[in-house]
Design a protein around this motif. Sequence first.
Motif, PDB file in Angstrom:
ATOM      1  N   LYS A 154       0.817  -1.213   0.000  1.00  0.00           N
ATOM      2  CA  LYS A 154       0.000   0.000   0.000  1.00  0.00           C
ATOM      3  C   LYS A 154       0.855   1.268   0.000  1.00  0.00           C
ATOM      4  CE  LYS A 154      -0.608  -0.285   5.048  1.00  0.00           C
ATOM      5  NZ  LYS A 154      -1.599  -0.304   6.146  1.00  0.00           N
ATOM      6  N   ASP A 155       2.083   1.141  -0.515  1.00  0.00           N
ATOM      7  CA  ASP A 155       2.985   2.286  -0.589  1.00  0.00           C
ATOM      8  C   ASP A 155       3.063   2.775  -2.032  1.00  0.00           C
ATOM      9  OD1 ASP A 155       4.888   4.208  -0.371  1.00  0.00           O
ATOM     10  OD2 ASP A 155       6.557   2.849   0.062  1.00  0.00           O
ATOM     11  N   PRO A 156       2.282   3.786  -2.410  1.00  0.00           N
ATOM     12  CA  PRO A 156       2.258   4.242  -3.809  1.00  0.00           C
ATOM     13  C   PRO A 156       3.562   4.870  -4.267  1.00  0.00           C
ATOM     14  CG  PRO A 156       0.999   5.732  -2.414  1.00  0.00           C
ATOM     15  CD  PRO A 156       1.367   4.561  -1.559  1.00  0.00           C
ATOM     16  N   GLN A 157       4.454   5.223  -3.337  1.00  0.00           N
ATOM     17  CA  GLN A 157       5.722   5.824  -3.744  1.00  0.00           C
ATOM     18  C   GLN A 157       6.577   4.843  -4.547  1.00  0.00           C
ATOM     19  OE1 GLN A 157       7.600   7.375  -0.210  1.00  0.00           O
ATOM     20  NE2 GLN A 157       6.295   9.202  -0.179  1.00  0.00           N
ATOM     21  N   ARG A 158       6.356   3.554  -4.342  1.00  0.00           N
ATOM     22  CA  ARG A 158       7.110   2.551  -5.108  1.00  0.00           C
ATOM     23  C   ARG A 158       6.784   2.631  -6.596  1.00  0.00           C
ATOM     24  NH1 ARG A 158       6.396  -3.336  -3.144  1.00  0.00           N
ATOM     25  NH2 ARG A 158       8.295  -3.628  -4.376  1.00  0.00           N
ATOM     26  N   LEU A 159       5.605   3.138  -6.922  1.00  0.00           N
ATOM     27  CA  LEU A 159       5.206   3.233  -8.326  1.00  0.00           C
ATOM     28  C   LEU A 159       6.062   4.233  -9.092  1.00  0.00           C
ATOM     29  CD1 LEU A 159       1.323   3.259  -7.879  1.00  0.00           C
ATOM     30  CD2 LEU A 159       2.766   1.327  -8.547  1.00  0.00           C
ATOM     31  N   ASP A 160       6.654   5.187  -8.382  1.00  0.00           N
ATOM     32  CA  ASP A 160       7.438   6.230  -9.042  1.00  0.00           C
ATOM     33  C   ASP A 160       8.877   5.809  -9.316  1.00  0.00           C
ATOM     34  OD1 ASP A 160       5.301   8.063  -9.013  1.00  0.00           O
ATOM     35  OD2 ASP A 160       5.735   8.592  -6.927  1.00  0.00           O
ATOM     36  N   LEU A 161       9.301   4.662  -8.769  1.00  0.00           N
ATOM     37  CA  LEU A 161      10.679   4.225  -8.961  1.00  0.00           C
ATOM     38  C   LEU A 161      10.950   3.903 -10.431  1.00  0.00           C
ATOM     39  CD1 LEU A 161      11.196   1.861  -5.883  1.00  0.00           C
ATOM     40  CD2 LEU A 161      11.936   4.240  -6.143  1.00  0.00           C
ATOM     41  N   ALA A 162      12.162   4.172 -10.860  1.00  0.00           N
ATOM     42  CA  ALA A 162      12.541   3.872 -12.245  1.00  0.00           C
ATOM     43  C   ALA A 162      12.464   2.380 -12.526  1.00  0.00           C
ATOM     44  CB  ALA A 162      13.952   4.388 -12.514  1.00  0.00           C
ATOM     45  N   ASP A 237      21.059   4.806  -6.653  1.00  0.00           N
ATOM     46  CA  ASP A 237      20.474   3.741  -5.848  1.00  0.00           C
ATOM     47  C   ASP A 237      19.121   3.350  -6.436  1.00  0.00           C
ATOM     48  OD1 ASP A 237      19.500   2.005  -3.978  1.00  0.00           O
ATOM     49  OD2 ASP A 237      19.519   3.427  -2.297  1.00  0.00           O
ATOM     50  N   PRO A 238      18.960   2.135  -6.935  1.00  0.00           N
ATOM     51  CA  PRO A 238      17.682   1.723  -7.531  1.00  0.00           C
ATOM     52  C   PRO A 238      16.534   1.666  -6.529  1.00  0.00           C
ATOM     53  CG  PRO A 238      19.189  -0.140  -7.369  1.00  0.00           C
ATOM     54  CD  PRO A 238      19.982   1.074  -7.024  1.00  0.00           C
ATOM     55  N   ASP A 245      13.925  11.162 -11.754  1.00  0.00           N
ATOM     56  CA  ASP A 245      15.366  11.335 -11.540  1.00  0.00           C
ATOM     57  C   ASP A 245      16.146  10.915 -12.784  1.00  0.00           C
ATOM     58  OD1 ASP A 245      14.950  12.206  -8.945  1.00  0.00           O
ATOM     59  OD2 ASP A 245      15.150  10.197  -8.084  1.00  0.00           O
ATOM     60  N   MET A 246      15.774   9.778 -13.352  1.00  0.00           N
ATOM     61  CA  MET A 246      16.476   9.289 -14.541  1.00  0.00           C
ATOM     62  C   MET A 246      16.212  10.188 -15.744  1.00  0.00           C
ATOM     63  SD  MET A 246      18.374   6.622 -13.936  1.00  0.00           S
ATOM     64  CE  MET A 246      18.556   5.692 -15.466  1.00  0.00           C
TER      65      MET A 246
END
Length: 313
Positions: A154-162, A237-238, A245-246
Amino acid sequence: MSTELNHLIAWDVKAFIEHPLVSQPKELTDRIWNNIKDTLVEFIKEKEVERLEEARLEVMFSRDALAAKLYKDWLATQALTEPFPSVADICLMKEFNDVIVRPADQPVKKKDFNPAIATLPQFVEEWRAKAKLELCKVLPALPEDHPNRDNAWKDPQRLDLATTIFGCGCFNTVSYPRVLFHRCLTSFGMSDCKVTDDLTARFERLNCVPWGYRDKQRCAVPASRFTRTLVQACGLDPETTTKIDMDELDPKFMCLECAPTAGGWRRVMAWNNVVCRCLFHLNMLLMLTWCPLLGESSLEHAQKHCHGAVRWL
């Protein structure tokens, strides 16, 4: 019965005149009529049911079209910096759907949708939140020693990861938020015709399905793993590097394995194009041979490695 017969002649006269009991090269006598009457009456009744059903669907289709137009008009007033639901999502929204499925003989006008339009902002926010949770549920589990492992779903911030990449039936990789409006995930297809009901008929006419209508989204694990190596090759850091960021870093990559073209060109690609290319060709063996080109010396770096011309893609 004369009314139903008139309706049939106006609606589908061909079906009537080509009926085996009607298309006869003989005069209709009382005796013949008495013999065929019951069969023809039953046929006319069946056709009347079909006609009324078709008329009911057409009324519903016209209301769907009106709702779709009103939604598109509303979208034109919004800042399209965030994803929005598909037209099919909106037509199934309770406030819209309750108007759309009213009895066919009950007139529906534009103003009847005003209460539904007023609730669109709240619905859109709830739709986004729900869609994010659905996507989080299909992300790979975090390592057992990760401090946020239990709440990762339930952590939507993971969706923003490259490294968060989803698969698609068109063999493209799709990141968030594009996964919420990628055409392949909401356009109507032949596979959606398996069920013949009102909803399927409406989706076919709209040429659209609600987001998540088909199988649940899946995480493209090979793409995520490959992207992880690209992020690490850039010294990042992935676990924390986002797609933004990318994009801001805008690194270019050159494959050290690919031979130059006949014209001596080497392909140099942006990071997201590298992911798509490698997965499309299913050539994951090249994942460790891509050289990152960073900074102002990218062109010189590329030319040094390829000993020739460089083509930027």
